[in-house]
Design a protein around this motif. Structure first.
Motif, PDB file in Angstrom:
ATOM      1  N   ALA A  60      66.014  94.321 -23.216  1.00  0.00           N
ATOM      2  CA  ALA A  60      65.978  94.634 -24.653  1.00  0.00           C
ATOM      3  C   ALA A  60      66.433  93.440 -25.485  1.00  0.00           C
ATOM      4  CB  ALA A  60      66.851  95.852 -24.948  1.00  0.00           C
ATOM      5  N   PHE A  61      67.467  92.744 -25.033  1.00  0.00           N
ATOM      6  CA  PHE A  61      67.977  91.587 -25.758  1.00  0.00           C
ATOM      7  C   PHE A  61      66.927  90.483 -25.819  1.00  0.00           C
ATOM      8  CE2 PHE A  61      70.189  87.551 -26.113  1.00  0.00           C
ATOM      9  CZ  PHE A  61      71.076  87.786 -27.150  1.00  0.00           C
ATOM     10  N   VAL A  62      66.311  90.181 -24.693  1.00  0.00           N
ATOM     11  CA  VAL A  62      65.293  89.122 -24.658  1.00  0.00           C
ATOM     12  C   VAL A  62      64.090  89.509 -25.523  1.00  0.00           C
ATOM     13  CG1 VAL A  62      63.656  87.932 -23.135  1.00  0.00           C
ATOM     14  CG2 VAL A  62      66.032  88.216 -22.432  1.00  0.00           C
ATOM     15  N   SER A  63      63.692  90.767 -25.476  1.00  0.00           N
ATOM     16  CA  SER A  63      62.584  91.223 -26.326  1.00  0.00           C
ATOM     17  C   SER A  63      62.941  91.093 -27.800  1.00  0.00           C
ATOM     18  CB  SER A  63      62.240  92.678 -26.018  1.00  0.00           C
ATOM     19  OG  SER A  63      61.814  92.810 -24.691  1.00  0.00           O
ATOM     20  N   CYS A  64      64.168  91.414 -28.124  1.00  0.00           N
ATOM     21  CA  CYS A  64      64.635  91.309 -29.503  1.00  0.00           C
ATOM     22  C   CYS A  64      64.633  89.853 -29.965  1.00  0.00           C
ATOM     23  CB  CYS A  64      66.031  91.909 -29.616  1.00  0.00           C
ATOM     24  SG  CYS A  64      66.795  91.673 -31.208  1.00  0.00           S
ATOM     25  N   MET A  65      65.126  88.972 -29.117  1.00  0.00           N
ATOM     26  CA  MET A  65      65.185  87.551 -29.485  1.00  0.00           C
ATOM     27  C   MET A  65      63.787  86.931 -29.567  1.00  0.00           C
ATOM     28  SD  MET A  65      68.276  86.823 -30.107  1.00  0.00           S
ATOM     29  CE  MET A  65      68.266  85.053 -30.185  1.00  0.00           C
ATOM     30  N   GLY A  66      62.828  87.528 -28.892  1.00  0.00           N
ATOM     31  CA  GLY A  66      61.462  87.006 -28.920  1.00  0.00           C
ATOM     32  C   GLY A  66      60.632  87.548 -30.071  1.00  0.00           C
ATOM     33  N   ASN A  67      61.242  88.266 -30.978  1.00  0.00           N
ATOM     34  CA  ASN A  67      60.528  88.851 -32.111  1.00  0.00           C
ATOM     35  C   ASN A  67      60.085  87.743 -33.068  1.00  0.00           C
ATOM     36  OD1 ASN A  67      59.610  90.289 -34.288  1.00  0.00           O
ATOM     37  ND2 ASN A  67      61.354  91.684 -34.348  1.00  0.00           N
ATOM     38  N   PHE A 149      81.830  91.309  -5.064  1.00  0.00           N
ATOM     39  CA  PHE A 149      80.674  91.388  -5.950  1.00  0.00           C
ATOM     40  C   PHE A 149      80.853  92.512  -6.965  1.00  0.00           C
ATOM     41  CE2 PHE A 149      76.556  93.190  -7.083  1.00  0.00           C
ATOM     42  CZ  PHE A 149      75.965  92.086  -7.680  1.00  0.00           C
ATOM     43  N   SER A 150      81.242  93.680  -6.473  1.00  0.00           N
ATOM     44  CA  SER A 150      81.431  94.812  -7.381  1.00  0.00           C
ATOM     45  C   SER A 150      82.575  94.575  -8.349  1.00  0.00           C
ATOM     46  CB  SER A 150      81.698  96.089  -6.576  1.00  0.00           C
ATOM     47  OG  SER A 150      80.558  96.454  -5.843  1.00  0.00           O
ATOM     48  N   LEU A 151      83.619  93.918  -7.897  1.00  0.00           N
ATOM     49  CA  LEU A 151      84.766  93.667  -8.768  1.00  0.00           C
ATOM     50  C   LEU A 151      84.478  92.615  -9.833  1.00  0.00           C
ATOM     51  CD1 LEU A 151      87.760  93.667  -6.281  1.00  0.00           C
ATOM     52  CD2 LEU A 151      87.264  95.326  -8.056  1.00  0.00           C
ATOM     53  N   ARG A 152      83.710  91.610  -9.486  1.00  0.00           N
ATOM     54  CA  ARG A 152      83.453  90.508 -10.413  1.00  0.00           C
ATOM     55  C   ARG A 152      82.329  90.780 -11.398  1.00  0.00           C
ATOM     56  NH1 ARG A 152      83.790  85.532  -6.148  1.00  0.00           N
ATOM     57  NH2 ARG A 152      86.051  85.495  -5.956  1.00  0.00           N
ATOM     58  N   THR A 153      81.401  91.625 -11.045  1.00  0.00           N
ATOM     59  CA  THR A 153      80.216  91.833 -11.863  1.00  0.00           C
ATOM     60  C   THR A 153      80.524  92.232 -13.311  1.00  0.00           C
ATOM     61  OG1 THR A 153      78.931  92.353  -9.899  1.00  0.00           O
ATOM     62  CG2 THR A 153      78.023  93.078 -11.983  1.00  0.00           C
ATOM     63  N   PRO A 154      81.403  93.206 -13.568  1.00  0.00           N
ATOM     64  CA  PRO A 154      81.671  93.533 -14.979  1.00  0.00           C
ATOM     65  C   PRO A 154      82.236  92.357 -15.775  1.00  0.00           C
ATOM     66  CG  PRO A 154      82.499  95.272 -13.570  1.00  0.00           C
ATOM     67  CD  PRO A 154      82.099  94.151 -12.677  1.00  0.00           C
ATOM     68  N   TRP A 155      83.068  91.542 -15.156  1.00  0.00           N
ATOM     69  CA  TRP A 155      83.653  90.404 -15.877  1.00  0.00           C
ATOM     70  C   TRP A 155      82.613  89.320 -16.123  1.00  0.00           C
ATOM     71  CZ3 TRP A 155      87.611  91.870 -18.300  1.00  0.00           C
ATOM     72  CH2 TRP A 155      88.457  92.829 -17.763  1.00  0.00           C
ATOM     73  N   ILE A 156      81.731  89.124 -15.162  1.00  0.00           N
ATOM     74  CA  ILE A 156      80.664  88.132 -15.343  1.00  0.00           C
ATOM     75  C   ILE A 156      79.755  88.546 -16.490  1.00  0.00           C
ATOM     76  CG2 ILE A 156      78.585  87.159 -14.276  1.00  0.00           C
ATOM     77  CD1 ILE A 156      80.152  87.227 -11.594  1.00  0.00           C
ATOM     78  N   PHE A 157      79.368  89.833 -16.518  1.00  0.00           N
ATOM     79  CA  PHE A 157      78.508  90.312 -17.599  1.00  0.00           C
ATOM     80  C   PHE A 157      79.241  90.337 -18.939  1.00  0.00           C
ATOM     81  CE2 PHE A 157      75.338  91.766 -14.533  1.00  0.00           C
ATOM     82  CZ  PHE A 157      74.177  91.462 -15.223  1.00  0.00           C
ATOM     83  N   LEU A 158      80.533  90.575 -18.919  1.00  0.00           N
ATOM     84  CA  LEU A 158      81.302  90.544 -20.166  1.00  0.00           C
ATOM     85  C   LEU A 158      81.223  89.156 -20.797  1.00  0.00           C
ATOM     86  CD1 LEU A 158      83.377  92.091 -22.011  1.00  0.00           C
ATOM     87  CD2 LEU A 158      85.132  90.980 -20.638  1.00  0.00           C
ATOM     88  N   VAL A 159      81.448  88.128 -20.001  1.00  0.00           N
ATOM     89  CA  VAL A 159      81.351  86.747 -20.492  1.00  0.00           C
ATOM     90  C   VAL A 159      79.911  86.442 -20.913  1.00  0.00           C
ATOM     91  CG1 VAL A 159      81.551  84.312 -19.809  1.00  0.00           C
ATOM     92  CG2 VAL A 159      83.334  85.946 -19.175  1.00  0.00           C
ATOM     93  N   PHE A 160      78.962  86.884 -20.112  1.00  0.00           N
ATOM     94  CA  PHE A 160      77.538  86.688 -20.403  1.00  0.00           C
ATOM     95  C   PHE A 160      77.180  87.250 -21.775  1.00  0.00           C
ATOM     96  CE2 PHE A 160      73.298  88.715 -20.134  1.00  0.00           C
ATOM     97  CZ  PHE A 160      72.502  87.610 -19.920  1.00  0.00           C
ATOM     98  N   TRP A 161      77.615  88.476 -22.068  1.00  0.00           N
ATOM     99  CA  TRP A 161      77.274  89.108 -23.345  1.00  0.00           C
ATOM    100  C   TRP A 161      77.997  88.455 -24.521  1.00  0.00           C
ATOM    101  CZ3 TRP A 161      72.983  91.225 -23.735  1.00  0.00           C
ATOM    102  CH2 TRP A 161      72.445  92.004 -22.719  1.00  0.00           C
ATOM    103  N   ILE A 162      79.218  88.019 -24.319  1.00  0.00           N
ATOM    104  CA  ILE A 162      79.934  87.334 -25.398  1.00  0.00           C
ATOM    105  C   ILE A 162      79.226  86.027 -25.749  1.00  0.00           C
ATOM    106  CG2 ILE A 162      82.081  86.117 -25.968  1.00  0.00           C
ATOM    107  CD1 ILE A 162      83.562  88.365 -24.416  1.00  0.00           C
ATOM    108  N   VAL A 163      78.836  85.277 -24.731  1.00  0.00           N
ATOM    109  CA  VAL A 163      78.135  84.011 -24.959  1.00  0.00           C
ATOM    110  C   VAL A 163      76.776  84.265 -25.607  1.00  0.00           C
ATOM    111  CG1 VAL A 163      77.034  82.045 -23.792  1.00  0.00           C
ATOM    112  CG2 VAL A 163      79.346  82.749 -23.149  1.00  0.00           C
ATOM    113  N   LEU A 164      76.006  85.213 -25.082  1.00  0.00           N
ATOM    114  CA  LEU A 164      74.680  85.476 -25.647  1.00  0.00           C
ATOM    115  C   LEU A 164      74.761  86.025 -27.062  1.00  0.00           C
ATOM    116  CD1 LEU A 164      72.305  86.975 -22.932  1.00  0.00           C
ATOM    117  CD2 LEU A 164      72.158  84.811 -24.107  1.00  0.00           C
TER     118      LEU A 164
END
Length: 174
Positions: A60-67, A149-164
């Motif tokens: 959804a984010f990529v589609s939105c940015m490609g508008n 992997f399960s423990l790190r994934t939420p933190w990785i995506f948290l940083v990912f969303w803040i940056v994006l």
């Protein structure tokens, strides 16, 4: 009739009560393994649901940015992209407690299993001689690595969303 165990209670009575209450060491090991397997499947299901939700948000984010609509595209991208990033941050923050709780429960049962194998010499010897099991399965480091992997994934995506989210606002304002 239940008895209160005191320091003067003979050792054989305590062992007898424990045997009736907990069953054999093999039954306890089987119980611990079932609990570990159950909690691991819960953790896997939570991680899977979280990753599925994140993948839809990324799409959804990529589609939105490609508008590229010249009339309302820039304002749409300025409003919706940060909102989607905020939704990603909130879902990451909400996923963490459930994933962490499942990890702590798995850690608890792993610890109980390790203590059982160390406290029952015959059980530990049989366990170590079996080709299906190894010390890595019962060590704290071994199972922690398998759950990282399960423990790190939420933190990785948290940083990912803040940056994006920050980047999407920056490129629209610049």
């Amino acid at each position: 009739m239940p008895r209160i165990i005191t320091p003067s209670t003979p050792e054989h009575e305590i062992n007898e009560r424990n045997a009736r209450m907990f069953g054999s060491p093999k039954e306890r090991l089987d119980f611990y393994r079932r609990e570990i397997q159950y909690e691991t499947s819960i953790l896997a299901n939570r991680t899977d649901a979280y990753l599925t939700a994140q993948s839809f948000l990324v799409i959804a984010f990529v589609s939105c940015m490609g508008n590229l609509n010249p009339g309302w595209g820039p304002s749409f991208t300025l409003m919706v992209a940060p909102f989607l990033a905020l939704l990603g941050v909130l879902s990451s923050l909400n996923a963490w407690p459930g994933i962490h709780a499942a990890f702590k429960i798995i850690e608890h049962w792993q610890l109980k299993q390790s203590h059982l194998l160390r406290s029952e010499p015959m059980m530990g010897l049989a366990y170590d001689e079996s080709p299906l099991f190894s010390e890595a399965e019962t060590s704290r480091v071994g199972h922690r690595k398998s759950l990282l992997f399960s423990l790190r994934t939420p933190w990785i995506f948290l940083v990912f969303w803040i940056v994006l989210g920050s980047y999407s606002v920056y490129i629209q304002m610049a």
